[in-house]
Design a protein around this motif. Sequence first.
Motif, short mmCIF file in Angstrom:
data_model
loop_
_atom_site.label_atom_id
_atom_site.label_comp_id
_atom_site.label_asym_id
_atom_site.label_seq_id
_atom_site.Cartn_x
_atom_site.Cartn_y
_atom_site.Cartn_z
N GLU A 107 1.90 7.24 -6.45
CA GLU A 107 0.88 8.26 -6.73
C GLU A 107 1.44 9.65 -6.47
O GLU A 107 1.25 10.57 -7.27
N VAL A 108 2.13 9.79 -5.35
CA VAL A 108 2.74 11.08 -5.04
C VAL A 108 3.74 11.46 -6.13
O VAL A 108 3.78 12.60 -6.60
N ILE A 118 10.78 11.76 -1.21
CA ILE A 118 10.01 10.57 -1.56
C ILE A 118 10.83 9.60 -2.42
O ILE A 118 10.52 8.43 -2.50
N LEU A 138 2.35 1.90 -3.40
CA LEU A 138 1.37 2.46 -4.34
C LEU A 138 1.14 3.94 -4.05
O LEU A 138 1.03 4.76 -4.97
N GLU A 139 1.08 4.27 -2.77
CA GLU A 139 0.89 5.67 -2.41
C GLU A 139 2.07 6.51 -2.88
O GLU A 139 1.90 7.62 -3.39
N LEU A 140 3.25 5.97 -2.68
CA LEU A 140 4.45 6.70 -3.10
C LEU A 140 4.42 6.97 -4.60
O LEU A 140 4.74 8.07 -5.06
N LYS A 156 0.83 -1.20 0.00
CA LYS A 156 0.00 0.00 0.00
C LYS A 156 0.87 1.25 0.00
O LYS A 156 0.62 2.20 -0.75
N THR A 157 1.90 1.23 0.85
CA THR A 157 2.80 2.38 0.91
C THR A 157 3.45 2.66 -0.43
O THR A 157 3.53 3.80 -0.88
N SER A 216 2.09 12.69 -9.21
CA SER A 216 1.62 14.07 -9.06
C SER A 216 2.77 15.06 -9.21
O SER A 216 2.69 16.02 -9.98
#
Lengths: 236, 236
Positions: free
Chosen positions: B103-104, B172, B99-101, B96-97, B107
């Motif tokens: 996404e960031v 990140i 995938l979030e990374l 999950k982490t 962006s």
Amino acid sequence: MEVTPLTKRNHYEEITEQLKRQILEGKLKVGDKLPSTKAMSERFGVGRSTTREALSALKAMGLIEIRQGGGCTVIRSEPEAEIKLPELEALRLNRKTLLELIEVRQSLESSIASLAAEKRTDEDVRALKRIVKEMALAVGDDLEGERTDIEFHLALVKATHNSMLSKVLDSIMTPMELAIREVRRVELYANRTVAERLLEEHSDIAAAVVSRNPEAAAEGMKRHLRNIERILLKYL
Amino acid sequence: MEVTPLTKRNHYEEITEQLKRQILEGKLKVGDKLPSTKAMSERFGVGRSTTREALSALKAMGLIEIRQGGGCTVIRSEPEAEIKLPELEALRLNRKTLLELIEVRQSLESSIASLAAEKRTDEDVRALKRIVKEMALAVGDDLEGERTDIEFHLALVKATHNSMLSKVLDSIMTPMELAIREVRRVELYANRTVAERLLEEHSDIAAAVVSRNPEAAAEGMKRHLRNIERILLKYL
DNA sequence: CTTGCAAAAGTTGTCTGACAACCTGATAAT
DNA sequence: ATTATCAGGTTGTCAGACAACTTTTGCAAG
């Protein structure tokens, strides 16, 4: 101590990186002694001067201590993580820094708006609507205006359901707030004309998120932040 | 440049201190080039390696930039205004982490590509071209592939000439690197088919930046990162 | 005159070998 | 036991030599 083969990048950088990593990851703990420069040089397959440049860098970062004749010792194993007050002072007065922050915010928040429009739940919608309502009541009140503004953007990033994004935005918002606060807060929120325009922009963004329209949300956010930028520039 | 006689302290420390002071006091401004190591060594009356240790320290502090063959340049003249990025390093890296990374990163980096296309200088272009060339030579080599990949993205954010953006991306990228390393660096860079596709994508982005086309740059970056995401997902 | 490119000159990156300055621990003399 | 001395290891520094790279220069083609 483990060593991985050196790549083509400059050797002293590579060695600095590897040692730094081992220290930060805890493979080398505080109080541990590094091998001698001679030993390390042989293991990395480089000359002693190269290794010394790496050690000099690590010393400059405050990670190790070097005593002539006595070897090198790890003295810190965490990245330094604190904001110094005098630097924040400089931050507020620094026009360039503020502009850079706004640029970062524009980059991040347009994506955030877009993602929020895709992933928002009904609960997120409720929160956004509540905040917009509060914002409408706060027109002309600088303190309330600032609070609801910040809350809006936090609710928006929360609607992306991405905790990393929250953290990153947060790290930008904090110095941004400080930069604006006490300097030009009044111009932003106390002036009724400006405050009403901000309200309208927030409202547009919220509407786009509610109707799950990522493009409109991103576009609205971009417009909003460009507007903010213009206002701040007038007073700098 | 003035030099005061060396004290009993280690020469490389003394030289580091003197140069640092001159930079922070503004006698050496951002963009100024330092004299060559040979010239400085003669003026201080020390050997070249000693001077190099001092330069390595200044580089570690982020005050100067060192380009092989191109001299040393002052890149910051104020003490660092740090953004505090909450303990990203210490995070557990689960699916999950990651995938979030990603996404960031999507962006941030699409904006970065776009900004870079607007603000890049000729020097930035040179750097990007050099890296793409290295990347082409590195196809099939996992270590070199990873290094050039990271270097590309760092060069890109540098081309935005926004130090805040650099810091945020950096914060990140570090956990991202660790995550990729843990998972499957080999699949990403050692597989020739994949590596060649990555090379092509990077090359497209660079081309868009060179021709000052922000939309194409952003679009290329989005495509690139979506591709990375797909590859990583296969191995999770 | 301008343009393009290749050679030259200058600069950073690295290695080697040498010696000085310093710390530590073991040994010998008191 | 205390002190003096010494040996070996470690950091600090230097000089010279190339390699790798960048910038400048200068020449030739257009």
